[in-house]
Design an enzyme around this catalytic site. Structure first.
Site, mmCIF file in Angstrom:
data_model
loop_
_atom_site.group_PDB
_atom_site.id
_atom_site.type_symbol
_atom_site.label_atom_id
_atom_site.label_comp_id
_atom_site.label_asym_id
_atom_site.label_seq_id
_atom_site.Cartn_x
_atom_site.Cartn_y
_atom_site.Cartn_z
ATOM 1 N N SER A 19 -8.922 32.324 -3.860
ATOM 2 C CA SER A 19 -8.628 33.358 -2.857
ATOM 3 C C SER A 19 -9.359 34.625 -3.288
ATOM 4 O O SER A 19 -9.580 34.833 -4.489
ATOM 5 C CB SER A 19 -7.121 33.626 -2.819
ATOM 6 N N TYR B 115 1.210 34.639 -6.503
ATOM 7 C CA TYR B 115 0.032 34.110 -5.801
ATOM 8 C C TYR B 115 -1.253 34.604 -6.458
ATOM 9 O O TYR B 115 -2.163 33.808 -6.746
ATOM 10 C CB TYR B 115 0.091 34.548 -4.341
HETATM 11 P P1 NAI Z 1 -1.564 26.495 5.697
HETATM 12 O O1 NAI Z 1 -0.174 26.897 5.395
HETATM 13 O O2 NAI Z 1 -2.044 26.400 7.093
HETATM 14 O O3 NAI Z 1 -1.891 25.087 4.984
HETATM 15 C C1 NAI Z 1 -1.397 24.740 3.725
HETATM 16 C C2 NAI Z 1 -1.053 23.261 3.760
HETATM 17 O O4 NAI Z 1 -0.634 22.873 2.448
HETATM 18 C C3 NAI Z 1 0.111 22.958 4.715
HETATM 19 O O5 NAI Z 1 -0.233 21.912 5.588
HETATM 20 C C4 NAI Z 1 1.244 22.560 3.787
HETATM 21 O O6 NAI Z 1 2.124 21.588 4.332
HETATM 22 C C5 NAI Z 1 0.477 22.019 2.589
HETATM 23 N N1 NAI Z 1 1.278 22.044 1.365
HETATM 24 C C6 NAI Z 1 2.070 23.050 0.913
HETATM 25 N N2 NAI Z 1 2.680 22.688 -0.217
HETATM 26 C C7 NAI Z 1 2.268 21.426 -0.487
HETATM 27 C C8 NAI Z 1 2.577 20.496 -1.503
HETATM 28 N N3 NAI Z 1 3.431 20.797 -2.490
HETATM 29 N N4 NAI Z 1 1.977 19.284 -1.483
HETATM 30 C C9 NAI Z 1 1.131 18.953 -0.479
HETATM 31 N N5 NAI Z 1 0.805 19.787 0.513
HETATM 32 C C10 NAI Z 1 1.379 21.007 0.517
HETATM 33 O O7 NAI Z 1 -2.466 27.505 4.868
HETATM 34 P P2 NAI Z 1 -4.046 27.728 4.793
HETATM 35 O O8 NAI Z 1 -4.281 29.132 5.147
HETATM 36 O O9 NAI Z 1 -4.789 26.656 5.453
HETATM 37 O O10 NAI Z 1 -4.228 27.616 3.209
HETATM 38 C C11 NAI Z 1 -5.029 26.663 2.560
HETATM 39 C C12 NAI Z 1 -5.452 27.230 1.226
HETATM 40 O O11 NAI Z 1 -6.239 28.397 1.443
HETATM 41 C C13 NAI Z 1 -4.292 27.662 0.321
HETATM 42 O O12 NAI Z 1 -4.577 27.291 -1.014
HETATM 43 C C14 NAI Z 1 -4.299 29.167 0.466
HETATM 44 O O13 NAI Z 1 -3.744 29.804 -0.643
HETATM 45 C C15 NAI Z 1 -5.771 29.440 0.617
HETATM 46 N N6 NAI Z 1 -6.107 30.727 1.203
HETATM 47 C C16 NAI Z 1 -5.753 31.029 2.487
HETATM 48 C C17 NAI Z 1 -6.074 32.261 3.015
HETATM 49 C C18 NAI Z 1 -5.702 32.644 4.420
HETATM 50 O O14 NAI Z 1 -5.888 33.809 4.778
HETATM 51 N N7 NAI Z 1 -5.204 31.758 5.236
HETATM 52 C C19 NAI Z 1 -6.800 33.268 2.219
HETATM 53 C C20 NAI Z 1 -7.146 32.831 0.899
HETATM 54 C C21 NAI Z 1 -6.808 31.605 0.420
#
Ligand code: NAI
Length: 252
Positions: A141, A154
């Site tokens: 991130s 985080y």
């Molecule tokens: P999101 O919440 O849409 O997707 C995250 C997914 O991970 C969800 O489908 C959730 O069910 C799954 N998940 C959560 N805990 C889990 C576990 N223990 N085992 C298996 N699956 C699990 O979020 P997004 O935005 O797509 O995030 C994806 C990655 O990007 C994350 O690592 C987040 O920290 C990172 N990120 C996101 C940013 C943003 O602005 N959306 C910015 C910087 C990094």
């Protein structure tokens, strides 16, 4: 087809960035194991890929559990006969300061954001090594590089992802395994919307603030996916240990 005949695992594959990357991997010719805590949503993404003519399976798993990771690696390896690409992308955020964060929340954030990547690498690197190499991309991130407010666990966890990536790249480069991190800025996903809720802020105002950057808008999941496809593919054959920032110029 930049990922033709490649076999890939995407964790958090049902979420915003994970779904977009699963679809992009499949569009580039990869077979994709869509892994998510939400098994039903993972199945929907796998079905979307198959409906478009691609090859995908869904695996419900908690990536912080070693038993689940062992099952994920075995299932994908058996289904596809090898694993070339892993996108360690599942992640969670808690918008709290050190004072407000419980020990349980701290451990959960590190379990999903950090331990899961260690566990996946522990079990997938031997498979990749036996197959002659591979590419691992970890989701860090912008806040893993520069820090941010009200997200102590985080920020610490994502800093760990960035440096763990460098350490993995050093250890496994000689095995033909490249390891890089992709570091998004604010991307329009469920996570970002949930942050507004956690902070008790008006969602429209929160999202407007997230768009304040040189490119004057939030990122779209497909824009992170495009960077991950490049890192995963042989186009990035001399890139390892890097922290690629994809944030619309989030200079702050
Ligand atoms: P999101 O919440 O849409 O997707 C995250 C997914 O991970 C969800 O489908 C959730 O069910 C799954 N998940 C959560 N805990 C889990 C576990 N223990 N085992 C298996 N699956 C699990 O979020 P997004 O935005 O797509 O995030 C994806 C990655 O990007 C994350 O690592 C987040 O920290 C990172 N990120 C996101 C940013 C943003 O602005 N959306 C910015 C910087 C990094």
């Amino acid at each position: 087809m930049r990922l033709e005949n490649k076999k890939a695992i995407v964790t958090g594959g049902a979420g915003g960035i994970g779904r977009a990357t699963s679809l992009a991997f499949a569009a580039e010719g990869a077979s994709v194991a869509v892994v998510d805590l939400n098994a039903e949503a993972a199945e929907a993404v796998a079905e979307e890929i198959r409906a478009a003519g691609g090859n995908a399976i869904a695996i419900g798993a908690d990536v912080s559990s070693e038993d689940d990771i062992i099952r994920v690696v075995a299932t994908a390896n058996e289904a596809f006969d090898g694993i070339d690409v892993v996108f360690n992308n599942a992640g969670i955020i808690r918008r709290t300061t050190a004072v407000e964060t419980t020990v349980e929340e701290w451990d959960r954030v590190f379990g999903v954001n950090v331990r899961a990547i260690f566990l996946m690498c522990k079990h997938v690197v031997p498979v990749m090594k036996a197959n002659g190499g591979g590419s691992i991309v970890n989701t860090g991130s912008g806040w893993g590089l520069k820090g941010g407010g009200q997200a102590i666990s985080y920020c610490a966890s994502k800093g760990a992802v960035v440096n763990m990536t460098r350490a993995l790249a050093i250890d496994h480069g000689p095995d033909g395994i490249r390891v890089n991190s992709v570091n998004p800025g604010d991307v329009d996903t469920g996570m970002l919307r949930d942050e507004a809720k956690q902070l008790g802020q008006d969602q429209a105002g929160f999202l407007a603030e997230a768009a304040e950057r040189p490119l004057n808008r939030m990122g779209q999941p497909s824009e992170i996916a495009a960077a991950v496809v490049w890192l995963a593919s042989d186009d990035a054959s001399y890139v390892t240990g890097s922290a690629l920032v994809v944030d619309g110029g989030g200079i702050a």
